[in-house]
Structures are given as C-alpha cells and as structure tokens.
Design an enzyme around this catalytic site. Sequence first.
Site, mmCIF file in Angstrom:
data_model
loop_
_atom_site.group_PDB
_atom_site.id
_atom_site.type_symbol
_atom_site.label_atom_id
_atom_site.label_comp_id
_atom_site.label_asym_id
_atom_site.label_seq_id
_atom_site.Cartn_x
_atom_site.Cartn_y
_atom_site.Cartn_z
ATOM 1 N N GLN A 105 0.053 5.285 20.977
ATOM 2 C CA GLN A 105 0.302 5.794 19.621
ATOM 3 C C GLN A 105 -0.827 6.731 19.227
ATOM 4 O O GLN A 105 -1.959 6.572 19.687
ATOM 5 C CB GLN A 105 0.497 4.658 18.610
ATOM 6 C CG GLN A 105 -0.706 3.802 18.333
ATOM 7 C CD GLN A 105 -0.832 2.619 19.270
ATOM 8 O OE1 GLN A 105 -0.569 2.718 20.459
ATOM 9 N NE2 GLN A 105 -1.284 1.482 18.734
ATOM 10 N N PHE A 150 -13.407 0.076 17.079
ATOM 11 C CA PHE A 150 -13.826 0.415 18.440
ATOM 12 C C PHE A 150 -15.346 0.547 18.535
ATOM 13 O O PHE A 150 -15.959 0.071 19.488
ATOM 14 C CB PHE A 150 -13.180 1.739 18.881
ATOM 15 C CG PHE A 150 -11.716 1.639 19.217
ATOM 16 C CD1 PHE A 150 -11.026 0.444 19.119
ATOM 17 C CD2 PHE A 150 -11.012 2.764 19.645
ATOM 18 C CE1 PHE A 150 -9.662 0.360 19.424
ATOM 19 C CE2 PHE A 150 -9.665 2.700 19.967
ATOM 20 C CZ PHE A 150 -8.985 1.500 19.851
ATOM 21 N N TYR A 189 0.834 -1.204 0.000
ATOM 22 C CA TYR A 189 0.000 0.000 0.000
ATOM 23 C C TYR A 189 0.874 1.263 0.000
ATOM 24 O O TYR A 189 0.719 2.136 -0.858
ATOM 25 C CB TYR A 189 -0.925 -0.014 1.212
ATOM 26 C CG TYR A 189 -1.891 1.139 1.259
ATOM 27 C CD1 TYR A 189 -2.948 1.229 0.353
ATOM 28 C CD2 TYR A 189 -1.779 2.135 2.218
ATOM 29 C CE1 TYR A 189 -3.855 2.281 0.394
ATOM 30 C CE2 TYR A 189 -2.677 3.188 2.271
ATOM 31 C CZ TYR A 189 -3.705 3.264 1.363
ATOM 32 O OH TYR A 189 -4.593 4.309 1.407
ATOM 33 N N PRO A 232 2.715 2.892 12.456
ATOM 34 C CA PRO A 232 3.300 4.187 12.844
ATOM 35 C C PRO A 232 2.960 4.550 14.287
ATOM 36 O O PRO A 232 1.853 4.323 14.757
ATOM 37 C CB PRO A 232 2.655 5.179 11.869
ATOM 38 C CG PRO A 232 2.127 4.356 10.752
ATOM 39 C CD PRO A 232 1.773 3.036 11.342
ATOM 40 N N VAL A 234 -9.306 1.773 13.075
ATOM 41 C CA VAL A 234 -9.492 1.866 14.522
ATOM 42 C C VAL A 234 -10.860 2.427 14.901
ATOM 43 O O VAL A 234 -11.495 1.931 15.846
ATOM 44 C CB VAL A 234 -8.329 2.661 15.164
ATOM 45 C CG1 VAL A 234 -8.336 4.117 14.725
ATOM 46 C CG2 VAL A 234 -8.393 2.578 16.671
ATOM 47 N N VAL A 235 -11.358 3.426 14.195
ATOM 48 C CA VAL A 235 -12.652 4.021 14.575
ATOM 49 C C VAL A 235 -13.769 2.991 14.426
ATOM 50 O O VAL A 235 -14.563 2.776 15.357
ATOM 51 C CB VAL A 235 -12.957 5.284 13.739
ATOM 52 C CG1 VAL A 235 -14.375 5.786 14.024
ATOM 53 C CG2 VAL A 235 -11.951 6.390 14.047
ATOM 54 N N SER A 236 -13.841 2.332 13.274
ATOM 55 C CA SER A 236 -14.894 1.331 13.073
ATOM 56 C C SER A 236 -14.695 0.140 14.008
ATOM 57 O O SER A 236 -15.678 -0.393 14.550
ATOM 58 C CB SER A 236 -14.931 0.871 11.609
ATOM 59 O OG SER A 236 -13.645 0.506 11.156
ATOM 60 N N GLN A 275 3.072 7.686 15.502
ATOM 61 C CA GLN A 275 2.341 8.961 15.559
ATOM 62 C C GLN A 275 2.003 9.426 14.149
ATOM 63 O O GLN A 275 2.694 9.114 13.187
ATOM 64 C CB GLN A 275 3.173 10.022 16.279
ATOM 65 C CG GLN A 275 4.566 10.211 15.718
ATOM 66 C CD GLN A 275 5.408 11.157 16.570
ATOM 67 O OE1 GLN A 275 4.991 11.587 17.634
ATOM 68 N NE2 GLN A 275 6.587 11.487 16.097
ATOM 69 N N ARG A 276 0.922 10.178 14.065
ATOM 70 C CA ARG A 276 0.469 10.635 12.756
ATOM 71 C C ARG A 276 -0.354 11.895 12.971
ATOM 72 O O ARG A 276 -1.348 11.873 13.698
ATOM 73 C CB ARG A 276 -0.370 9.534 12.108
ATOM 74 C CG ARG A 276 -0.759 9.701 10.665
ATOM 75 C CD ARG A 276 0.385 9.846 9.706
ATOM 76 N NE ARG A 276 1.288 8.741 9.506
ATOM 77 C CZ ARG A 276 0.992 7.576 8.989
ATOM 78 N NH1 ARG A 276 -0.217 7.275 8.648
ATOM 79 N NH2 ARG A 276 1.934 6.682 8.807
#
Length: 317
Positions: free
Chosen positions: A209, A191, A145, A273, A187-189, A275-276
């Site tokens: 993170q 959780f 990706y 990663p 992560v949002v979906s 941090q972003r």
Amino acid sequence: MKKRILITGGAGFLGSHLCDRLLEQGHEVIVADNLFTGRKSNIAHHLGNPNFEFIRHDVTDPIRLEVDQIYNLACPASPPHYQYNAIKTIKTSVMGAINVLGLAKRTKARVFQASTSEIYGDPEVHPQPESYWGNVNTIGVRSCYDEGKRVAETLFFDYHRQNGVDIRVVRIFNTYGPRMLPNDGRVVSNFIVQALRGEDITIYGDGKQTRSFCYVDDLIAGFMKLMETDNFTGPVNIGNPGEFTMLELAEQVLKKVGSKSKLVFRALPSDDPKQRKPDITLAKTRLGWEPKVPLSDGLDKTIAYFAKLLDCPYPQS
C-alpha cells in the site's frame, strides 16, 4: 501587518510548528489546546514571549476572544488516538468547527480548517484531486475521524455561504517531522522508533500500500500561503506527491538508522486505504506552492529528533 492569531490544537505536532513561524513573523499568537495529544514541551520555548499566550481549553466548548485569524487544528489525527474515544473525536471535529466558525462570524476573522486526505476514504480515483468526493465507510472504526472532518468541511462552506464567513480549507496528506509523538501510531514514527530501539518493524498487510509523505516545514508553508491568499476558499490538497510503498519506507529507515530490525507482517486494519497521493495542481496554480524537502532529507531530520528524544544511539545515515 501584525495580527492576533488563534491556533486551536496549537501545542500539537503541526500547531507548534505553525506557532513558531507566525511568531517569527511578529504576530501575536494565542494557543488553545486541551493537551490530549498536544504537549506543553512543544511550545515551552515561547512562554516568555510577550506575543505568545497559552490557554488550556477544549475546542468543544465555546471561547470568547478578539482575533484577526483562526487556525483550527484541534483534533487527534492518528488512528490509535482518534479511535481511543471515537465520540470525543467526532465532537471535536463537529462542535469544534461550530465554535471556531461562531467566533469567526462574530469577530470577522479569517478562519482556517485543517481537513484531511482521509475525507477521500479508500480512493477509487488516483491521485486524488479536490473534485473527488471520496469513498468513505460511514460506520467503520475510522469513521469518527473521516466523517467528522467531512462534516466540518460542510459546516465551513455553509457558514461561508450563509453568513459570509471568510474561510480557508486545507486537505492534509501524510506529514512527518520533529515533534511527532513516538506512540502516535503513524507509519513514519512507528518505523523510526522501532528501528532505533532494534525492535521488529511492523508492516500491515503486504506492505505494498502507498502513502505520500510531506515534511512538516513544507506543509506549514502551504498553510500560510493559503491564509495569505485572497478570494480562494479551497479546499486545496497540501501534501507531497512522491508516492512510496510501506516496504520502501521501511527499507529507507532501516538503512539510515543502521538497524538490524526485521520486518514482521500483520493483518491490515479495517478500512485502511490501499493508496494515497495528492493531486497538487490546484496548490501549484492558485498558491504557487509545492513541497521542497525530499523524503530522504526529511527522514534524516526526523530520525535525529527521535534519537535524541528516546536517548538512542543514532549511527551514520
């Protein structure tokens, strides 16, 4: 002025929202999607619209159309989906870019590339400005990706320099909202679905993170601002610079859902990663764009969508 616009990946999460907005403006929209992660249900409400057309098509194959603009959004964007068939993912990014650029060259269409914050890899510069070249593993499990998107950017700029193709490149940071897939692994979906079902909330690593979360309406507004701006190719970061740890996000979701789910910790995936966060100075100065929807408001809308989709009771937030 009415335009004829192609959206590759237009039945997906972002593509379908873009389709809504362009049709609202009175444009003629063609969606090309192979439905690997896109869903017909996302665009079903447009099927009777004379300004809308759906073509089941894989962007790795050339397509001959007459268009004024092209938005190239075709590519699985969540780790479980893009790692499912890594070779197919990199083909989608690279061959897909070649095919839409060839179409843009022939028709003299303005062409938009949905690039990604993943081109920055596990960044050593924080927040990430467009001038940062990134810290990317070329041979890891995420490379299909990350590197596919990096090569696509290279192709866009080479077509621009060599053939005068009118390009626009956006680097998308984490985006969420209605029409995300419940199993997409983001992560949002993750959780929200786990909290609604009363399942344990899976935290990878120590949960410290960080990510920045942009509501889909804000992101699409940024896309369209860039496409309407002359003499600016990008790349430009489009995302919300609000920065949250995974633990902070999990706590917000649990509180809003009223869930008794417990946090469970798992090993951090390879090359994830730490941090972003986007530096959006360029988007502010060149496009006059910045996000408007706070995370709390966006989560309310997204939780309500998933509660209805999964037929789960959704107590007060």
